[in-house]
Design an enzyme around this catalytic site. Structure first.
Site, short mmCIF file in Angstrom:
data_model
loop_
_atom_site.label_atom_id
_atom_site.label_comp_id
_atom_site.label_asym_id
_atom_site.label_seq_id
_atom_site.Cartn_x
_atom_site.Cartn_y
_atom_site.Cartn_z
CE LYS A 1 -13.08 -101.34 -139.71
NZ LYS A 1 -13.25 -103.18 -139.78
CG ASP B 1 -10.83 -104.42 -145.76
OD1 ASP B 1 -11.95 -104.86 -145.38
OD2 ASP B 1 -9.96 -104.87 -145.23
CE1 TYR C 1 -10.16 -111.44 -144.34
CE2 TYR C 1 -10.92 -113.28 -142.89
CZ TYR C 1 -10.08 -112.42 -143.45
OH TYR C 1 -8.71 -112.48 -142.97
C1 B12 Z 1 -2.02 -108.52 -148.06
C2 B12 Z 1 -1.89 -108.66 -146.47
C3 B12 Z 1 -2.92 -109.51 -145.89
C4 B12 Z 1 -4.06 -110.02 -146.78
C5 B12 Z 1 -3.57 -111.48 -147.25
C6 B12 Z 1 -4.09 -111.98 -148.59
C7 B12 Z 1 -3.52 -113.14 -149.10
N1 B12 Z 1 -3.92 -114.19 -149.86
O1 B12 Z 1 -2.14 -113.29 -149.03
C8 B12 Z 1 -5.12 -110.42 -145.64
C9 B12 Z 1 -5.95 -109.24 -145.75
C10 B12 Z 1 -5.91 -111.46 -145.65
C11 B12 Z 1 -4.25 -110.60 -144.25
C12 B12 Z 1 -4.42 -110.92 -143.25
C13 B12 Z 1 -3.83 -110.81 -142.07
N2 B12 Z 1 -2.60 -110.29 -141.85
CO1 B12 Z 1 -1.69 -109.32 -143.29
N3 B12 Z 1 -0.88 -108.34 -144.53
C14 B12 Z 1 -0.84 -108.04 -145.60
C15 B12 Z 1 0.10 -107.08 -146.20
C16 B12 Z 1 -0.73 -105.75 -146.35
C17 B12 Z 1 0.87 -107.35 -147.69
C18 B12 Z 1 1.24 -108.49 -147.79
C19 B12 Z 1 1.70 -108.79 -148.97
O2 B12 Z 1 0.96 -108.97 -149.84
N4 B12 Z 1 2.97 -108.29 -149.65
C20 B12 Z 1 3.11 -108.53 -150.85
C21 B12 Z 1 4.09 -109.62 -151.23
C22 B12 Z 1 4.40 -109.75 -152.90
O3 B12 Z 1 5.34 -109.51 -150.60
P1 B12 Z 1 6.04 -110.55 -149.91
O4 B12 Z 1 5.01 -111.40 -149.00
O5 B12 Z 1 7.05 -110.06 -148.97
O6 B12 Z 1 6.78 -111.76 -150.74
C23 B12 Z 1 7.79 -111.32 -151.58
C24 B12 Z 1 9.13 -111.93 -150.93
O7 B12 Z 1 8.87 -111.59 -149.28
C25 B12 Z 1 9.28 -113.13 -151.26
N5 B12 Z 1 8.75 -114.18 -150.70
C26 B12 Z 1 7.75 -114.50 -149.84
N6 B12 Z 1 7.30 -115.63 -149.74
C27 B12 Z 1 8.26 -116.32 -150.50
C28 B12 Z 1 8.33 -117.58 -150.51
C29 B12 Z 1 9.66 -118.12 -151.20
C30 B12 Z 1 9.59 -119.59 -151.48
C31 B12 Z 1 10.30 -117.32 -151.90
C32 B12 Z 1 11.35 -117.83 -152.72
C33 B12 Z 1 10.22 -116.02 -151.94
C34 B12 Z 1 9.13 -115.34 -151.15
O8 B12 Z 1 8.98 -113.05 -152.61
C35 B12 Z 1 7.79 -112.12 -152.67
C36 B12 Z 1 7.98 -111.10 -153.97
O9 B12 Z 1 9.18 -110.19 -153.90
C37 B12 Z 1 1.09 -106.84 -145.12
C38 B12 Z 1 1.55 -105.58 -144.76
C39 B12 Z 1 2.85 -105.17 -145.79
N7 B12 Z 1 2.35 -104.14 -146.49
O10 B12 Z 1 3.43 -105.76 -145.76
C40 B12 Z 1 0.23 -107.38 -143.77
C41 B12 Z 1 0.88 -108.22 -142.68
C42 B12 Z 1 1.68 -109.15 -143.30
N8 B12 Z 1 -0.14 -109.06 -142.11
C43 B12 Z 1 -0.17 -109.01 -140.85
C44 B12 Z 1 -1.20 -109.68 -140.08
C45 B12 Z 1 -0.79 -109.57 -138.43
C46 B12 Z 1 -2.25 -110.34 -140.60
C47 B12 Z 1 -3.41 -111.10 -139.83
C48 B12 Z 1 -2.63 -112.01 -138.96
C49 B12 Z 1 -3.99 -110.20 -138.79
C50 B12 Z 1 -5.15 -110.68 -137.90
N9 B12 Z 1 -4.72 -111.02 -136.84
O11 B12 Z 1 -6.37 -110.87 -138.32
C51 B12 Z 1 -4.52 -111.71 -140.96
C52 B12 Z 1 -4.49 -113.05 -140.75
C53 B12 Z 1 -3.55 -113.75 -141.85
C54 B12 Z 1 -3.12 -114.93 -141.21
N10 B12 Z 1 -3.71 -115.98 -141.07
O12 B12 Z 1 -1.94 -115.02 -141.87
C55 B12 Z 1 1.20 -108.45 -140.38
C56 B12 Z 1 2.29 -109.56 -139.85
C57 B12 Z 1 3.00 -108.89 -138.74
C58 B12 Z 1 4.24 -109.49 -138.36
N11 B12 Z 1 5.21 -108.81 -138.66
O13 B12 Z 1 3.98 -110.66 -137.73
C59 B12 Z 1 1.35 -107.37 -141.53
C60 B12 Z 1 2.99 -107.23 -141.78
C61 B12 Z 1 0.43 -106.29 -141.10
C62 B12 Z 1 1.04 -105.64 -139.92
N12 B12 Z 1 1.91 -104.66 -139.80
O14 B12 Z 1 0.28 -105.98 -138.77
N13 B12 Z 1 -2.96 -109.69 -144.57
C1 PLP Z 2 -13.85 -109.26 -142.74
C2 PLP Z 2 -13.04 -109.85 -141.88
N1 PLP Z 2 -13.30 -110.85 -141.34
C3 PLP Z 2 -12.30 -111.62 -140.49
C4 PLP Z 2 -11.05 -111.16 -140.26
C5 PLP Z 2 -10.27 -111.78 -139.41
O1 PLP Z 2 -9.35 -112.94 -139.94
P1 PLP Z 2 -9.72 -114.45 -139.18
O2 PLP Z 2 -11.09 -114.79 -139.42
O3 PLP Z 2 -8.75 -115.24 -139.78
O4 PLP Z 2 -9.41 -113.90 -137.57
C6 PLP Z 2 -10.66 -110.17 -141.02
C7 PLP Z 2 -9.26 -109.51 -141.02
O5 PLP Z 2 -8.83 -108.59 -141.40
C8 PLP Z 2 -11.56 -109.41 -141.95
O6 PLP Z 2 -11.20 -108.37 -142.68
#
Ligand code: B12
Ligand code: PLP
Ligand code: B12
Ligand code: PLP
Lengths: 259, 533, 259, 533
Positions: free
Chosen positions: B381, B309, B274
């Site tokens: 899980k 996941d 991860y």
């Molecule tokens: C995928 C995901 C992850 C992945 C991310 C993988 C990755 N490499 O990106 C993983 C599993 C790693 C992850 C982790 C976390 N996540 Co997350 N994640 C999501 C999830 C399920 C989907 C986001 C996504 O990919 N959307 C798809 C993309 C294509 O959409 P988008 O981002 O909106 O982008 C579009 C537009 O917004 C726009 N856009 C976006 N950026 C930009 C930039 C520019 C310049 C332009 C022009 C357009 C643009 O264009 C895109 C295309 O249309 C959301 C929930 C959800 N369903 O929304 C939560 C979510 C975003 N995550 C959240 C959280 C809290 C986290 C964590 C912080 C949790 C934690 N404490 O461990 C962690 C840590 C991440 C961190 N340090 O930031 C929260 C944020 C809450 C909030 N409102 O603040 C959400 C909403 C889930 C929740 N309800 O708790 N996450």
């Molecule tokens: C396997 C795993 N490790 C760690 C984390 C937590 O992320 P961080 O290490 O940034 O707190 C996640 C978040 O969902 C996770 O899925």
């Protein structure tokens, strides 16, 4: 600690969720319109979390945001229970003592409402939420007229049965049917009976505001989740009070005695 | 040592070819072994700091930099880390430079001690003092494990499987606590306090009770302690032991694992890849840290949760289904090598198939059953939909219901409860309450429907499971093929095999914290942990 | 027809649904408090359809009711697309004509945000919603810095790459992290570059208000559901405008020419 | 005559004892036959008015009282109804009192015609004119049926089963129409316009387009026409024929049935006991009206929907499950006797088990499968949860999802879509949209899961189904037992057997509209309908 705000995940954050439909096609403009409505509701900032076109003319929105309104718990006026909760035994005893006859209750659903489950829950022996209904009380005479009773019929039955109390249920609320019907019923009773002989008027139903009795012209409103025991206790308290001449009153108790 | 096992409820069976399963496992072993060797040959700053923490070194300086970092940096500056931190540090104690590690760290911070690499007799003395103190720390961890077992016996365990796992994420430990207690009261068996967005990239563990996280709360020893105490209170109140989870991940994985053992956390997120994939942490750093942290978890009786996941949030859940299986097999191999037992393997997978796909639910069942069939004794899980969640909270509630149903029908061990507001906010108090209501209804109303479910041996579900397994074997074959991947798993990771993320072995954060062990390297923690089994 | 009301099942009925939690134990009083909040939001009459205690200190409410607010669609200000949508071919052509070099874009997630899927959807060849990402455009040079880029790193990269535009994604919004980070980033760029040499600053993410660009100090905000084509077209329109000396400007175009 | 049949998808089977099933049917026949005889021996004001309407008599006087009521009342006043309305009415026409029924009714209303019972030659002439005009009306109904078949061929039928059935209920036909069209566009296969609360107790059918219903819209010929036209437009737009439903119930059941035939409605709610139990309409009146209305439906190619679901809103869905089965068997018997075919029998049942009951979903499956197994060729109508719905709209959305799932798994024919706001308001536009999204997800994601579901022959589900069937047979045995119920089914109804409502045969509304047929009774509608088969 009488001022509170809505709670999302942090004390005082004020977060709420709202959903509604606007009669507008989906576009950036209608999303803006949704935000405008949210702002008018006091949400700031507000986020359109979801916008879904429903055909070409309507859009459904889900909005999240923070409201700045404070809720002043001290200012809340609710109809609290202002009578003691009695067991059936206590209720029977109180009636026997005060009335020396059975207390007569006439009930039914008025207007075109045919939802009898609610009034039956209060009246039938079987009861509701583990409490027996009013028919179970030995000192209560219950006349359940059932569904879709017209107001004249109800007034007539109340007169014929010499009812102490009339219990009316209203479940259908579309276009405020329950309010119209209740007002009509109250007016008819005021017309048909002299003030002191008018039976106690009680309405109930899941979508009534319990604070609305006065505006509707009835003595009491019971809402969602009412239990038969509450209703029996209320009836006993009020009817017994009417028949207890010790309390000072500006009116002569003459008619009371003759009943 | 006996520990509660999860009862496996009646569930549908899937006939898998045993030879293929055996082959998959042996390929995973083949892919993983070089990584283990690599981990054996290296240490990291965090492994060394974890050893110091195990010896009881806590606290931080006025800037919030932990004493373990201070001490480690001083030692590294003076003599390097190739021999581990213990020899130079305990040598200084033996030499009387300070009464204990805390004082030594303070002196080191102001530059009033200098470290050396003790030799001969001095080395023996330093080593033996180190072993004693680290050993005492390990015994504290052992005591915590026994304490957990006692409390489970006293209060009772989670009443049934799947365990209901709920996330708390306010950023403020003092808001988290009442929310966690409310969640427990509402039926949660496991509470996870997720971490602030930034923490995993910090090369130190923050100190004290914290109130300022973003989208999560800092993992600190004090926060661990406060939350565990609060849940002990809830366990007493509720008559069932409520488990606490945090994250042994990021640059401080070994230290967090150690603190988890010391503060009696019960489960830890701890994935082998991860950090590499989703935090861009250097692969070597991650694998080395991971081995140590898993050894600690094994000792502490902690159940790990792996992170497959996550792949399905960046890659497609159908196309990449087999990468989940491959990762599960690798996580299993690494876990067992580190001493974890089957009941400690919360292997991850998720309900992330595009809900618009025809038969999406049956596909989910196929994937979930495959995992169940492959790892029959692991408390899998099961992670809820996130990627295809939108701001339509009603649809979200619906998808979560089918996630819950799939979890129940396929006998998952740990159910991470999905939130209807997934795409909107970190969970609100009411979201959790509604989510639990959803879980309760589904488990109560349809939880035993698995008895009536019998996928035909050549039907849609069985066919799909077989396809995924075959693809997993193919991928493992490719990974272990010297022609295609001279660097084995590391090459595959660099290629974007998992979650479509490309992570070369020489890139990513924290590589400068990796140190090749010298001949005389000593770390009593590793030694004791490996002896212990 | 610029004034509309929410629509439940009849034109003009104004019906909305609201849910929230109050930090109060469940009681008639807290139901009254919920109604008070609904009234402050402009709902009258309002009906507490559901009240659920969540532990001893909180109650969750679902309220239905009519709001009297009118939505003035004419007053809605939205950021409409004020540039032509180009195909990749057209975009490439426009860049080649105006710049005679590739247009340089530097992108990433700043702060502690590690959600790269959104920015990747815009930048990576693979793209989003059936449209190819910016990397696919021959005349765009894309430098994707990935996740958790610090502001100084970003500024440095922009300078080193001579970026025409900087694209920043912010997905985590708890405690307004996205707003803080964006403001910090904008300030840093204003400090590091003379006004005319500052690259175009674009932020995006699903929970941004597109109307907020000015307040955040950036040139443009893109929200939920943005497609790569929109972003490319915007970049072309703005950067090409900058490099087309025919338009009168109060500043000397000297620095422009030297780029 | 060919008509679309619903394809029965692969679904789980339940082994029922064939002898028990045969016995259940023969007991239902035994219980129903006296009722049929009673219906044959009587007529009602509404049956007679329906006959007038079939002959083309529409319109109403200035007070809104239909001419059919005016004419009927005048005839009844003059000569009674024992011989039917046709002889006196057509005799008057033959006598030249008026050019047509409309003029006759107007004259009758002002008292300027007197009616007599024609005899001999006069009778023959009146009878033959009546037969001609009523026959013309029947041919209009036949034409409408052929028109439906043509339109289905042209536009295509509902794409799959279960048919998606949505309710519209604004009270205002002009709000209903766009909502119905929106619902069709969103995927509804069937639109039902529910009726204003008061209508069933009106002893006349209101006239014209109406905008003032409470919790439903008046059923009028004009409203039928407007809505059918709107849905024809939608059918063209969508390339599939969208069906329209209304309610042949209440005091005007036969007239409404006739209007439905004339305006090409496609399905009608038409239960043998609903009016008795839930509208306190007299049992004799109901059964007589019902037989006529079903004969019309049979002729018009209309699918009826019965109302067993209603019992479970007043009685408990587990305790009273067998009363549903008994009622279905009775409805089937009465329907077939009236000429309806299997494909026209939308027998009702509902998902109304207390969701807090353990295994509630499996119990629902058992009940739904029992109905499916008993009536394999009928397009069963599956009704959503209502009684246990609360103001918690999220929970409501969840229950509706499991209702949809049960419907799909057990091969139901018509799925009345549940609304999350069931306990709050009559459905909003958005409620329907969300509800359809729920249906679509469930059918698409898990609709074919039935293939994998195989309830064990002696398992929980099969056991429950058998118990309900046995209880149904016991109840039918009791109903037909002269000792226990000398008055047969009428006694059972008086007893509170169905929906806990006690309805004696001599009570209830509309008894004064029941007339015993005299020797020379004539009604060409009945004759032609019975000849027609
Ligand atoms: C995928 C995901 C992850 C992945 C991310 C993988 C990755 N490499 O990106 C993983 C599993 C790693 C992850 C982790 C976390 N996540 Co997350 N994640 C999501 C999830 C399920 C989907 C986001 C996504 O990919 N959307 C798809 C993309 C294509 O959409 P988008 O981002 O909106 O982008 C579009 C537009 O917004 C726009 N856009 C976006 N950026 C930009 C930039 C520019 C310049 C332009 C022009 C357009 C643009 O264009 C895109 C295309 O249309 C959301 C929930 C959800 N369903 O929304 C939560 C979510 C975003 N995550 C959240 C959280 C809290 C986290 C964590 C912080 C949790 C934690 N404490 O461990 C962690 C840590 C991440 C961190 N340090 O930031 C929260 C944020 C809450 C909030 N409102 O603040 C959400 C909403 C889930 C929740 N309800 O708790 N996450
Ligand atoms: C396997 C795993 N490790 C760690 C984390 C937590 O992320 P961080 O290490 O940034 O707190 C996640 C978040 O969902 C996770 O899925
Ligand atoms: C059961 C039911 C029926 C049954 C009624 C059977 C019967 N004999 O009562 C049947 C199937 C016949 C029926 C029919 C219709 N129904 Co209905 N029905 C319901 C349903 C599912 C449950 C109501 C119920 O029984 N609740 C249980 C009782 C115990 O609760 P209660 O009524 O709230 O009563 C409690 C308190 O309110 C209070 N109380 C109630 N009355 C009184 C009176 C007094 C004096 C006191 C002190 C207390 C008191 O005490 C009770 C115990 O706590 C509701 C949906 C729902 N889940 O709420 C729809 C609902 C009430 N029905 C509705 C409608 C529209 C209809 C129809 C009009 C539809 C149609 N056009 O055909 C028909 C026609 C009925 C008519 N003419 O009135 C709507 C009303 C919409 C609105 N807000 O206006 C509802 C809300 C469904 C919906 N969302 O569309 N219905
Ligand atoms: C079988 C049946 N008939 C008729 C109706 C309609 O009631 P009414 O006749 O009062 O319009 C219903 C209502 O749901 C029903 O279930």
């Amino acid at each position: 600690m009488t001022l509170v705000r809505p709670y999302g995940d942090t004390t005082g954050d004020g977060m709420v969720q709202v959903s509604f439909t606007l009669p507008l096609p989906h576009s950036k403009t209608s999303e803006g319109a949704a935000l405008q409505l949210a702002q008018k509701m006091g949400m700031e900032p507000a986020l359109v979390a979801h916008a879904k076109p429903m055909g070409p003319e309507f859009t459904f929105f889900v909005v999240y945001g923070r409201v700045s309104h404070l809720v002043d718990v001290g200012a809340v006026r609710v109809v609290e229970r202002d009578y003691p909760l009695l067991t059936p035994k206590e209720a029977n005893l109180a009636i026997r003592k005060a009335l020396r006859r059975r207390l007569v209750v006439v009930g039914g659903c008025i207007g075109t409402d045919a939802h009898t489950v609610g009034i039956d829950a209060i009246l039938n022996v079987k009861g509701w939420a583990g409490e027996k209904g009013l028919e179970y009380y030995r000192e209560l005479k219950v006349v359940n007229l059932g569904a879709q009773v017209s107001v004249p019929e109800l007034v007539e039955s109340a007169r014929a049965e010499k009812a102490d109390a009339v219990l009316v249920s209203q479940v259908v609320t579309q276009r405020d049917a329950h309010l119209h019907n209740t007002r009509e019923m109250a007016a008819a009773f005021r017309e048909a009976f002299p003030p002191r002989r008018r039976p106690l008027l009680v309405v109930g139903g899941p979508r009534f505001d319990e604070a609305g009795a006065e505006a509707l012209g009835v003595d009491r409103v019971f809402g969602r989740g009412t239990t038969p025991g509450e209703v029996a206790s209320y009836l006993v308290a009020r009817v017994v009070a009417r028949h207890t001449p010790t309390r000072p009153t500006t009116q002569t108790p003459s008619t009371e005695a003759s009943r | 040592m006996t520990t509660t096992r999860q009862a496996v409820p009646t569930r549908p069976r899937l006939p898998l070819d045993r030879a293929t399963v055996r082959r998959a496992r042996s390929l995973a072993r083949k892919a993983g072994r070089p990584i283990v060797r690599l981990a054996q040959d290296h240490t990291t700053v965090s492994v060394e700091r974890a050893t110091l923490r195990m010896s009881g070194l806590g606290g931080a300086d006025a800037d919030g930099i932990p004493w373990s970092n201070r001490l480690l940096d001083a030692v590294r500056g003076d003599v390097g880390l190739e021999h581990g931190v213990c020899l130079p540090a305990y040598d200084a104690l033996v030499r009387g430079e300070a009464a204990d590690l805390a004082e030594l760290a303070q002196k080191a911070a102001v530059g009033s001690v200098r470290f050396r690499l003790p030799e001969d007799r001095d080395r023996t003395r330093a080593a033996s003092r180190a072993r004693k103190e680290v050993g005492a720390g390990l015994r504290r961890i052992d005591a915590r494990r026994r304490e957990r077992e006692r409390l489970i016996t006293r209060h009772g365990d989670a009443p049934s499987t799947p365990w209901i796992y709920l996330i708390v994420a306010t950023g403020d430990i003092h808001e988290d606590i009442p929310q966690a207690q409310a969640a427990a009261r509402a039926g949660a068996d496991v509470i996870a306090v997720i971490r602030s967005t930034g923490q995993s990239l910090l090369d130190y563990v923050p100190e004290g009770a914290t109130r300022e996280g973003y989208a999560g709360t800092y993992a600190t020893q004090e926060n661990f302690r406060l939350m565990r105490a609060a849940l002990d209170e809830s366990s007493r109140e509720l008559g069932r032991y409520v488990r606490l989870t945090n994250y042994a991940s990021g640059l401080c994985m070994p230290e967090i694992a150690t603190l988890a053992g010391l503060e009696r956390l019960d489960m830890m997120l701890n994935d082998s890849m991860y950090g590499i994939l989703f935090r861009d942490i250097n692969p070597l750093r991650t694998f080395i840290d991971q081995r140590f942290s898993r050894q600690v978890h094994a000792r502490a009786g902690i159940i790990i949760n792996t992170g497959e996941d996550n792949y399905l949030t960046t890659a497609d859940a159908v196309d990449a289904a087999h990468t989940v299986t491959v990762s599960q097999l690798l996580n299993e191999y690494f876990a067992k090598e580190a001493g974890l037992e089957d009941w400690q393997l919360g292997l991850g997978h998720a309900f992330e198939i595009d809900p618009d796909l025809p038969d999406s639910f049956r596909l989910e069942l196929a994937h979930a059953l495959l995992a169940r069939e492959l790892f029959p004794d692991a408390p899998l899980k099961w992670m809820p939909p996130t990627r295809h969640m939108t701001g339509d909270i009603f649809r979200g509630y619906l998808l979560d219901a089918f996630f819950n149903l799939a979890g129940a029908l396929t006998g998952q061990g740990i159910l991470l409860v999905g939130m209807m507001t997934e795409a909107v906010v970190t969970p609100w108090l009411s979201d959790r309450d509604l989510a639990l209501q959803n879980v309760r209804y589904v488990l109560n109303a349809a939880g035993r429907l698995g008895e009536d479910l019998h996928p035909a041996p050549d039907g849609f579900i069985a066919e799909r499971a077989r396809t995924v397994l075959d693809e997993a074997v193919d991928l493992l074959t490719a990974i272990t093929d010297r022609e295609q991947h001279p660097g084995g798993l590391l090459d595959a990771i660099a290629d974007g095999t998992f979650g479509l993320m490309r992570r070369p072995a020489d890139k990513g954060r924290g590589l400068d914290g990796v140190v090749r062990k010298a001949e005389g390297y000593l770390n009593p923690a590793t030694t004791l942990l490996e002896e212990g089994r």
